[in-house]
Design a protein around this motif. Sequence first.
Motif, PDB file in Angstrom:
ATOM      1  N   GLY A  96     -82.938  -8.739  98.059  1.00 35.87           N
ATOM      2  CA  GLY A  96     -83.954  -8.026  98.821  1.00 35.87           C
ATOM      3  C   GLY A  96     -83.507  -7.488 100.159  1.00 35.87           C
ATOM      4  O   GLY A  96     -84.338  -7.070 100.968  1.00 35.87           O
ATOM      5  N   ALA A  97     -82.199  -7.470 100.421  1.00 37.10           N
ATOM      6  CA  ALA A  97     -81.707  -7.008 101.716  1.00 37.10           C
ATOM      7  C   ALA A  97     -81.320  -5.536 101.672  1.00 37.10           C
ATOM      8  O   ALA A  97     -80.920  -5.007 100.641  1.00 37.10           O
ATOM      9  N   SER A  98     -81.441  -4.895 102.813  1.00 39.03           N
ATOM     10  CA  SER A  98     -80.855  -3.577 103.012  1.00 39.03           C
ATOM     11  C   SER A  98     -79.405  -3.803 103.420  1.00 39.03           C
ATOM     12  O   SER A  98     -79.121  -4.629 104.281  1.00 39.03           O
ATOM     13  N   VAL A  99     -78.466  -3.060 102.811  1.00 39.42           N
ATOM     14  CA  VAL A  99     -77.044  -3.378 102.958  1.00 39.42           C
ATOM     15  C   VAL A  99     -76.275  -2.178 103.493  1.00 39.42           C
ATOM     16  O   VAL A  99     -76.401  -1.059 102.987  1.00 39.42           O
ATOM     17  N   LEU A 100     -75.470  -2.440 104.505  1.00 37.52           N
ATOM     18  CA  LEU A 100     -74.563  -1.418 105.011  1.00 37.52           C
ATOM     19  C   LEU A 100     -73.162  -1.997 105.102  1.00 37.52           C
ATOM     20  O   LEU A 100     -72.971  -3.210 105.150  1.00 37.52           O
ATOM     21  N   THR A 101     -72.186  -1.121 105.111  1.00 34.07           N
ATOM     22  CA  THR A 101     -70.818  -1.543 105.382  1.00 34.07           C
ATOM     23  C   THR A 101     -70.146  -0.501 106.244  1.00 34.07           C
ATOM     24  O   THR A 101     -70.463   0.682 106.171  1.00 34.07           O
ATOM     25  N   THR A 102     -69.223  -0.959 107.094  1.00 29.30           N
ATOM     26  CA  THR A 102     -68.403  -0.084 107.918  1.00 29.30           C
ATOM     27  C   THR A 102     -66.983  -0.158 107.386  1.00 29.30           C
ATOM     28  O   THR A 102     -66.388  -1.235 107.322  1.00 29.30           O
TER      29      THR A 102
END
Length: 362
Positions: A96-102
């Motif tokens: 249920g998380a919103s996910v980002l990556t750099t």
Amino acid sequence: MPNLWRQFRTGLTILRKPRTVGTRPLHFQLEPATGCNLLCKTCQVPGYDGVQVMPLEKFQRAFDQIKPLKIGLSGAGEPFLNKDMVEIVRHAKQGGASVLTTTNFTMCHNKIEDLVDAGLDLLKVSLDAATAETYAKIRGKDFFGRILDDLRALQEVKRQRATPEPFIRLQFVLQHDNLREIEPMIDLARDLEANSVYYQPLETLLIPDRKAELTDGVTMDMLAQRLESARAKAAAAGIGTNAGVLLQGLPSYYRKYEKGIPKEPPSRVCLLPWFSVYITVEGNVRPCCSFGEGETLVMGNLFEEPFEQIWNNEKYRAFREAALKKNLNYTVCRNCTPNRLRDFLSLSAVLPGFFRPCKAKE
């Protein structure tokens, strides 16, 4: 509804700022890997010996203890050195998380479709340049053309899947070598159909021997002029940018370019101790990603004790009290300009994916 209630309670916590926090962090940033395949001037990572990764099983243990609504997958190294990255994204989305990556996006050529299908919400690509020549000068290797080709391929996969995600944000660390490309970066973003450009003030605490080179000729007036031009160009092109937020607080951000470390911490209260944590590849819990190799502050290890005990232990309560009194006298804190609540809200309006609500990925 449970997520809305958790957000509401966290909002009250941020306003009240108690030493003991009754809600788990809404956000955490986790380090999937150390080490890197590039040699960037602005980074200390090439000096690391060896590469460590957080296996999927350990990530699951970390994630499931906190169940954040938003997670950033980045740290001291290039995340995609971790071969489990796609499954890590998938597990977070299913939770249920919103996910980002750099990422430097040099190791994703064969993972583009998988990343879209896993449900990645935001892809932040560290580029720092609008031309191949400047890219190679700053980042030590020539991957510029390949990165652009892969970003175009990603956009094509998104069109095939009929999805706007992941949003694409181009990262641009402001420094001597790329000052002339602040405005052209907007043109490149438009060409790539990227959603936004994020201009990042330089961090030199861990590379003091390079500070003079990286800040040479960078004046506050020059930054103001070029950022204002970039903001106007971005608005005309419909591209999000944080240039406006930087311009509003430019004297504070410019402290990073001046000689020496400020003697006093900034006049803003750091809000992170009430809603966010940083987790290293070993499982060490830190207040934020700035507490790295140069100045460490470990609150505990969530593979050795439950996170709930760490989140409100004496060390964390003392840190929150010092933050509230604007007395975080650590070097990294004195060199920092914390975002205010209104800054977070402003950024959420202009940078797609920043505070994006999401549903669990099926």
